[in-house]
Design an enzyme around this catalytic site. Sequence first.
Site, PDB file in Angstrom:
ATOM      1  CE1 TYR A  24     -27.943  10.346  42.922  1.00  0.00           C
ATOM      2  CE2 TYR A  24     -26.799   9.606  40.933  1.00  0.00           C
ATOM      3  CZ  TYR A  24     -27.890  10.206  41.536  1.00  0.00           C
ATOM      4  OH  TYR A  24     -28.932  10.668  40.766  1.00  0.00           O
ATOM      5  CB  SER A  52     -21.347   8.268  42.166  1.00  0.00           C
ATOM      6  OG  SER A  52     -21.111   6.911  42.405  1.00  0.00           O
ATOM      7  CD  GLN A  85     -23.526   1.946  55.662  1.00  0.00           C
ATOM      8  OE1 GLN A  85     -23.836   1.675  56.828  1.00  0.00           O
ATOM      9  NE2 GLN A  85     -24.370   1.822  54.650  1.00  0.00           N
ATOM     10  CG  HIS A 107     -28.850  -3.831  55.861  1.00  0.00           C
ATOM     11  ND1 HIS A 107     -29.765  -4.715  56.389  1.00  0.00           N
ATOM     12  CD2 HIS A 107     -27.657  -4.484  55.832  1.00  0.00           C
ATOM     13  CE1 HIS A 107     -29.144  -5.855  56.675  1.00  0.00           C
ATOM     14  NE2 HIS A 107     -27.874  -5.736  56.353  1.00  0.00           N
ATOM     15  CD  GLU A 194     -28.786  -9.674  52.165  1.00  0.00           C
ATOM     16  OE1 GLU A 194     -29.516  -8.792  51.699  1.00  0.00           O
ATOM     17  OE2 GLU A 194     -27.755  -9.430  52.825  1.00  0.00           O
ATOM     18  CD  GLU A 226     -37.856 -25.482  30.216  1.00  0.00           C
ATOM     19  OE1 GLU A 226     -38.812 -25.086  30.903  1.00  0.00           O
ATOM     20  OE2 GLU A 226     -37.889 -25.526  28.967  1.00  0.00           O
ATOM     21  CB  SER A 251     -49.836 -26.745  31.697  1.00  0.00           C
ATOM     22  OG  SER A 251     -48.691 -27.359  32.280  1.00  0.00           O
TER      23      SER A 251
HETATM   24  P1  NDP Z   1     -23.674   0.699  46.404  1.00  0.00           P
HETATM   25  O1  NDP Z   1     -22.581  -0.296  46.384  1.00  0.00           O
HETATM   26  O2  NDP Z   1     -24.543   0.777  45.192  1.00  0.00           O
HETATM   27  O3  NDP Z   1     -23.051   2.168  46.726  1.00  0.00           O
HETATM   28  C1  NDP Z   1     -22.114   2.688  45.916  1.00  0.00           C
HETATM   29  C2  NDP Z   1     -22.014   4.186  46.173  1.00  0.00           C
HETATM   30  O4  NDP Z   1     -21.254   4.450  47.347  1.00  0.00           O
HETATM   31  C3  NDP Z   1     -21.307   4.845  45.013  1.00  0.00           C
HETATM   32  O5  NDP Z   1     -21.838   6.144  44.817  1.00  0.00           O
HETATM   33  C4  NDP Z   1     -19.875   4.901  45.525  1.00  0.00           C
HETATM   34  O6  NDP Z   1     -19.085   5.857  44.885  1.00  0.00           O
HETATM   35  C5  NDP Z   1     -20.162   5.281  46.956  1.00  0.00           C
HETATM   36  N1  NDP Z   1     -18.992   5.056  47.787  1.00  0.00           N
HETATM   37  C6  NDP Z   1     -18.179   3.986  47.808  1.00  0.00           C
HETATM   38  N2  NDP Z   1     -17.211   4.142  48.723  1.00  0.00           N
HETATM   39  C7  NDP Z   1     -17.408   5.364  49.248  1.00  0.00           C
HETATM   40  C8  NDP Z   1     -16.732   6.127  50.211  1.00  0.00           C
HETATM   41  N3  NDP Z   1     -15.645   5.633  50.821  1.00  0.00           N
HETATM   42  N4  NDP Z   1     -17.212   7.355  50.525  1.00  0.00           N
HETATM   43  C9  NDP Z   1     -18.299   7.856  49.932  1.00  0.00           C
HETATM   44  N5  NDP Z   1     -18.989   7.172  48.976  1.00  0.00           N
HETATM   45  C10 NDP Z   1     -18.543   5.951  48.657  1.00  0.00           C
HETATM   46  O7  NDP Z   1     -24.540   0.500  47.732  1.00  0.00           O
HETATM   47  P2  NDP Z   1     -26.028  -0.081  47.850  1.00  0.00           P
HETATM   48  O8  NDP Z   1     -26.978   0.915  47.314  1.00  0.00           O
HETATM   49  O9  NDP Z   1     -26.067  -1.490  47.370  1.00  0.00           O
HETATM   50  O10 NDP Z   1     -26.163  -0.156  49.446  1.00  0.00           O
HETATM   51  C11 NDP Z   1     -26.307   1.007  50.222  1.00  0.00           C
HETATM   52  C12 NDP Z   1     -27.041   0.641  51.497  1.00  0.00           C
HETATM   53  O11 NDP Z   1     -28.375   0.262  51.189  1.00  0.00           O
HETATM   54  C13 NDP Z   1     -26.444  -0.544  52.257  1.00  0.00           C
HETATM   55  O12 NDP Z   1     -26.628  -0.300  53.623  1.00  0.00           O
HETATM   56  C14 NDP Z   1     -27.291  -1.713  51.816  1.00  0.00           C
HETATM   57  O13 NDP Z   1     -27.329  -2.786  52.726  1.00  0.00           O
HETATM   58  C15 NDP Z   1     -28.647  -1.031  51.724  1.00  0.00           C
HETATM   59  N6  NDP Z   1     -29.598  -1.696  50.836  1.00  0.00           N
HETATM   60  C16 NDP Z   1     -29.231  -1.951  49.551  1.00  0.00           C
HETATM   61  C17 NDP Z   1     -30.132  -2.495  48.669  1.00  0.00           C
HETATM   62  C18 NDP Z   1     -29.803  -2.561  47.208  1.00  0.00           C
HETATM   63  O14 NDP Z   1     -30.732  -2.555  46.421  1.00  0.00           O
HETATM   64  N7  NDP Z   1     -28.560  -2.612  46.769  1.00  0.00           N
HETATM   65  C19 NDP Z   1     -31.480  -2.922  49.117  1.00  0.00           C
HETATM   66  C20 NDP Z   1     -31.805  -2.465  50.453  1.00  0.00           C
HETATM   67  C21 NDP Z   1     -30.871  -1.921  51.292  1.00  0.00           C
HETATM   68  P3  NDP Z   1     -18.191   5.456  43.562  1.00  0.00           P
HETATM   69  O15 NDP Z   1     -19.138   5.519  42.401  1.00  0.00           O
HETATM   70  O16 NDP Z   1     -17.123   6.474  43.476  1.00  0.00           O
HETATM   71  O17 NDP Z   1     -17.665   4.076  43.807  1.00  0.00           O
HETATM   72 MG    MG Z   2     -32.978  -6.772  51.421  1.00  0.00          MG
HETATM   73 MG    MG Z   3     -29.535  -6.722  52.318  1.00  0.00          MG
END
Ligand code: NDP
Ligand code: MG
Ligand code: MG
Length: 340
Positions: A24, A52, A85, A107, A194, A226, A251
Amino acid sequence: MARVYREGDIGNEIMQRKVAILGYGSQGHAHALNLKDSGCEVAVGLYEGSKSKAKAESDGLQVMTTADATRWADVVMLLLPDEKQPAVYRSEVEPNLSEGMLVLFAHGFNIHFNQIQVPPHVDLGLVAPKGPGHVLRRLYVEGKGMPSLFAVANDASGEARDVILSYARGIGSGRAGIIETTFEEETETDLFGEQAVLCGGLSALLKAGFDTLVEAGYQPELAYYECVNELKLIVDLIYEGGLAGMRYSISNTAEYGDYTAGPKVIDEGTKDRMREILANIQSGKFARDWVLENQAGGASFLAQRRREAALPVEKVGAELRALAAEGAEAAAGSPAGGQS
Ligand code: NDP
Ligand code: MG
Ligand code: MG
């Protein structure tokens, strides 16, 4: 032109499925809330003691353990950090998968680089929004959408394609556009974008511009306005109207400088190095380095994060942003909108 799917091309299959969002964070909260607001049955899967959990619950979502959410669901979307993951998948997700389920990623890294293997009796797909999770949520709330890519890697049920497209519609991407890809193409282009442009290339460009002015004796605050602050305004114009739209607003002097100086900053040598970055992504070298870095506890990743946070450009920026926030707050609090 690639086929761009819009809302009208896509069905409601996702509404007949129970969807577990694992994680989350940036993407997780946006997928869960957008799907819920689209009428889907959603649960969030988190580990015991997750920071979370309270946030997801206060947003009105049911929270389960990762294993329970997977058992409960028809569709499981993995939105934990990529590097976390594989372990979570192996211990909590895979043992609870059953025939007819769909596993989704935002991703392709872990599938394309063989860190996770999904069994052949389970559907496998990708819905990758092309932007940060917080913007995905904001656009949805505003009635707009963020473009997404989708891919179908395994269709054991015969329904994977429709459900995957419907998921992309559920998070709002049908309002903008959804394009078909493969795990390979999404992974390699996302990493390249990225690294070379959006995050790596851009932050290096901003720091180099800021440092050049400061080293030449100009005030750091001006250098920040700037070379960093104004970027948002320029990017908004490009987002709305392309490069021509941006050049219409700046401009003629700025436009002439754009044409004459730009190619000196980004030249064929830069493109050669971009090709090298791409080759390292395609060969799996970048993926191997990142996987090994995590096995080392992120030692150099975390050191780099600390060093970057201490740079002068960050300190000056934080001070100027705090002043601007203070000013906005004062203006909002005064009846004359700060004009009195
Ligand atoms: P985040 O780093 O924001 O995810 C954090 C979440 O994962 C938190 O809820 C965290 O819980 C939870 N978490 C961490 N460790 C565990 C665990 N061991 N078990 C269960 N939950 C866990 O991830 P992103 O949203 O950045 O990325 C998620 C996916 O989306 C990735 O595959 C990324 O490549 C892809 N992606 C991300 C983008 C982005 O905008 N960031 C853009 C497009 C794709 P806690 O709060 O307890 O730490
Ligand atoms: Mg991207
Ligand atoms: Mg990416």
